[in-house]
Design a protein around this motif. Structure first.
Motif, short mmCIF file in Angstrom:
data_model
loop_
_atom_site.label_atom_id
_atom_site.label_comp_id
_atom_site.label_asym_id
_atom_site.label_seq_id
_atom_site.Cartn_x
_atom_site.Cartn_y
_atom_site.Cartn_z
N ALA A 1 8.01 18.84 -8.90
CA ALA A 1 8.21 19.78 -10.00
C ALA A 1 9.49 20.58 -9.84
O ALA A 1 10.22 20.79 -10.79
N PHE A 2 9.76 21.07 -8.64
CA PHE A 2 10.81 22.06 -8.49
C PHE A 2 12.07 21.55 -7.80
O PHE A 2 13.06 22.25 -7.71
N VAL B 1 8.34 16.85 -13.98
CA VAL B 1 7.16 17.66 -14.28
C VAL B 1 5.94 16.80 -14.62
O VAL B 1 4.82 17.12 -14.23
N THR C 1 -1.42 21.81 -17.68
CA THR C 1 -1.16 20.80 -16.66
C THR C 1 -1.71 19.45 -17.09
O THR C 1 -1.03 18.42 -17.01
N ALA D 1 -1.21 17.15 -9.86
CA ALA D 1 -1.99 18.37 -9.88
C ALA D 1 -3.38 18.12 -10.47
O ALA D 1 -4.38 18.66 -9.99
N ALA E 1 4.45 15.49 -11.43
CA ALA E 1 3.87 16.62 -10.69
C ALA E 1 2.54 17.03 -11.32
O ALA E 1 1.55 17.27 -10.61
N ILE F 1 3.62 17.82 -4.94
CA ILE F 1 3.67 18.42 -6.28
C ILE F 1 4.87 19.35 -6.38
O ILE F 1 5.66 19.30 -7.33
N TYR F 2 5.02 20.19 -5.37
CA TYR F 2 6.13 21.15 -5.35
C TYR F 2 7.47 20.44 -5.43
O TYR F 2 8.35 20.81 -6.20
N LEU G 1 0.51 18.16 -19.85
CA LEU G 1 1.81 17.69 -19.37
C LEU G 1 1.71 16.37 -18.62
O LEU G 1 2.67 15.61 -18.57
#
Lengths: 312, 270
Positions: free
Chosen positions: A274-275, A280, A53, A287, A283, A270-271, A56
């Motif tokens: 990312a999704f 990413v 994390t 995180a 996110a 964050i969710y 990234l």
């Protein structure tokens, strides 16, 4: 002491040491063997992803999360200059403020009530801890119905009390408060249970002495109960704050971060990044901030706790 | 306590219990109502009907979801209890260099918010081909610092003499673990198991990420799906779903509330 004897002793000493060393080594191996399953899982599903994390958060990635090019602090700079992230930070902090202190005060009041030695008290204790058995999803669905503007109980109650109706989850001014009320209810079971356990651990002789000394109930609450309960309270405050930072389920079901992002708390943000938006890098940066936020809260709690908490 | 004080306390207890338990009762009542009654905003069903339950089981594969949740929660519970007790055993009975450091690392994992690791974890599970599988739903949660900590406290209460005697008798560590430590700690293991089961049953975010297939979807996600599909018209059906989801854990809690409370307090405070 003759020379051969000395030699023999040295030999046996060396042998013993060697034996001791190898036994120590064997016990190290054995210990690690028992710990291996946990260490392996912590490595694969906790330490490695935490590092990943962090990694990234410094890269631009494609939709699958494959890092493409180095971004430096770009994601962090972008976050702190984006009003959306500021709204999310504000929502998270307000959510902590709305849920933690009222939640703990409510649970403490219930625990004090349920700590009385009365007939049938077990029944009340079970009722007060019941929300511990309620899942976030089920609780959220129930509250969603209660907040329904047309048929829910919340507005019917307001009308009955002669107040004007509220668009609970749709009004930007009320949405976060509504989610907080539901959350306080969901968390009460656990907090109550821990606090009641703490109360029951207090030596009853202290109260006997207080009774003999003829002090008032309020005085003994302030001078005996609360100081003796402070380690438990301290634990409950820390856990509640960490939980509040990690809220997701009720947001996903009740508001989806809306209206106007007023309930877009950090984990939900964050969710979504990312999704849903496949960003990413951003996110991951959030995180990382969440990780440090929780770390700081925990450290502050421990520093304060050391000074304020009264240990038995 | 005087008579008046007692009465006053009971009154407070009753009011508090009514408020706290209201949402749960409300869900039960709605689940027995007919559609029209729900829309009128009634509190008490005119007639208790099971139609919503039949509907819930027919419209969504609720039974499959419940079964999946049961399997997943049971596996997580088993994994956590076994891994935690193995680790706790080493921390109490096998002295080795660096043990305290390792224990500190274990405890510090409690400070890492799981959500901060979810993106790489998703990638890992995807890479391993574990999406939409019981493996992907359960294995990442088997290691548990809190459980290790709780059981370590329990194992420490086992007399050292017992361990020394078994060493003299030439019993292996693992046999000592299996036939002395585990049976003696049955109460703590059951408490921890209950806690693990409750938490696993109620898990939401991870199952949402790693399942999109009805065959392995857990009941919590099924509930979200039901609620978002049926929302406007069939609240009764949704509430029947809610009742089916909360019934197992509520029963578990009612049966074990006292034990759970004692176990958790021990873990939290000592």
């Amino acid at each position: 002491m003759s020379l051969p004897q000395a030699q023999q002793e040295t030999q046996s000493f060396v042998k013993q040491r060697w034996l001791g060393n190898s036994r120590r080594f064997a016990s190290l191996l054995e210990g690690l063997l028992y710990l291996l399953p946990s260490i392996l899982l912590f490595t694969v599903f906790l330490f490695y992803p935490l590092m990943k994390t962090l990694y990234l958060s410094f890269f631009y990635s494609d939709a699958q999360g494959v890092p493409l090019s180095f971004a430096g602090f770009d994601h962090f700079v972008q976050l702190f200059s984006s009003s959306s992230f500021m709204t999310s930070m504000k929502a998270t902090l307000l959510f902590v403020l709305y849920t933690v202190p009222p939640g703990i005060i409510l649970a403490l009041a219930l625990a004090l009530l349920a700590n009385e030695k009365l007939r049938g008290i077990g029944f009340f204790r079970t009722i007060f801890s019941s929300t511990m058995g309620m899942s976030v999803a089920a609780s959220s669905v129930i509250w969603m119905f209660m907040y329904n503007p047309a048929i829910g109980i919340a507005n019917r109650f307001l009308t009955w009390a002669g107040l004007s109706e509220i668009q609970w989850l749709l009004d930007p001014g009320w949405a976060l408060i509504s989610v907080s009320i539901a959350t306080i209810w969901m968390n009460t079971g656990f907090t109550f249970m821990i606090l009641l356990g703490g109360l029951q651990n207090i030596d009853s002789q202290l109260y006997e002495s207080a009774k003999i000394a003829g002090v008032s109930r309020f005085y003994s609450l302030r001078k005996i109960t609360l100081p003796m309960l402070s380690p438990t309270l301290f634990f409950v405050i820390t856990v509640s704050m960490i939980n509040a930072f990690q809220t997701f389920g009720q947001i996903d079901i009740l508001t989806k971060g809306g209206p106007m992002e007023t309930t877009n708390v950090i984990v939900y943000a964050i969710y979504k990044d990312a999704f849903i938006n496949y960003n990413v890098g951003s996110a991951s940066a959030q995180a990382v901030l969440l990780f440090f936020g929780i770390l700081i809260v925990t450290l502050i709690q421990f520093k304060l706790g050391e000074r304020k908490v009264h240990y038995q | 306590m005087s008579w008046g004080q007692k009465l006053f306390t009971y009154a407070l207890l009753l009011i508090a219990a009514a408020i706290m338990f209201f949402p749960i009762i409300y869900a039960f009542l709605i689940s027995f109502m007919q559609g029209g009654e729900v829309l009128q905003g009634n509190l008490w069903p005119e007639e208790f009907t099971l139609a919503n339950y039949i509907n819930a089981f027919e419209k969504v594969p609720l039974l499959t979801y419940l079964f999946n949740s049961l399997i997943v929660s049971f596996l997580i519970m088993l994994g956590q209890v076994i891994f935690s007790s193995l680790a706790a055993f080493a921390f109490v009975f096998i002295p080795f260099k660096g043990r305290n450091v390792l224990f500190f690392i274990f405890i510090s994992t409690m400070m890492i918010p799981w959500e901060a690791t979810m993106v790489p974890n998703f990638q890992t599970v995807q890479m391993l081909g574990w999406l939409n599988s019981y493996t992907g739903l359960t294995v990442p949660f088997f290691a548990m610092a809190f459980g290790t900590f709780l059981l370590r406290q329990q194992f420490k209460t086992i007399p050292k003499e017992l361990y020394e005697a078994s060493q003299v008798a030439g019993i292996s560590n693992f046999r000592f673990f299996r036939s002395v430590v585990m049976p003696v700690s049955k109460t703590s293991l059951v408490t921890l198991g209950m806690y693990c089961f409750l938490t696993a049953w109620n898990m939401y975010l991870w199952p949402l990420l790693v399942t999109n297939d009805e065959q392995v979807r857990t009941v919590q996600i099924g509930l979200k799906q039901m609620q978002s599909q049926e929302i406007s018209t069939e609240w009764g059906v949704v509430m029947a779903g809610v009742v089916m989801v909360i019934l197992p854990t509520l029963l578990l809690l009612f049966l074990g509330q006292k034990r759970l409370q004692e176990g958790l307090t021990k873990g939290a405070l000592k």
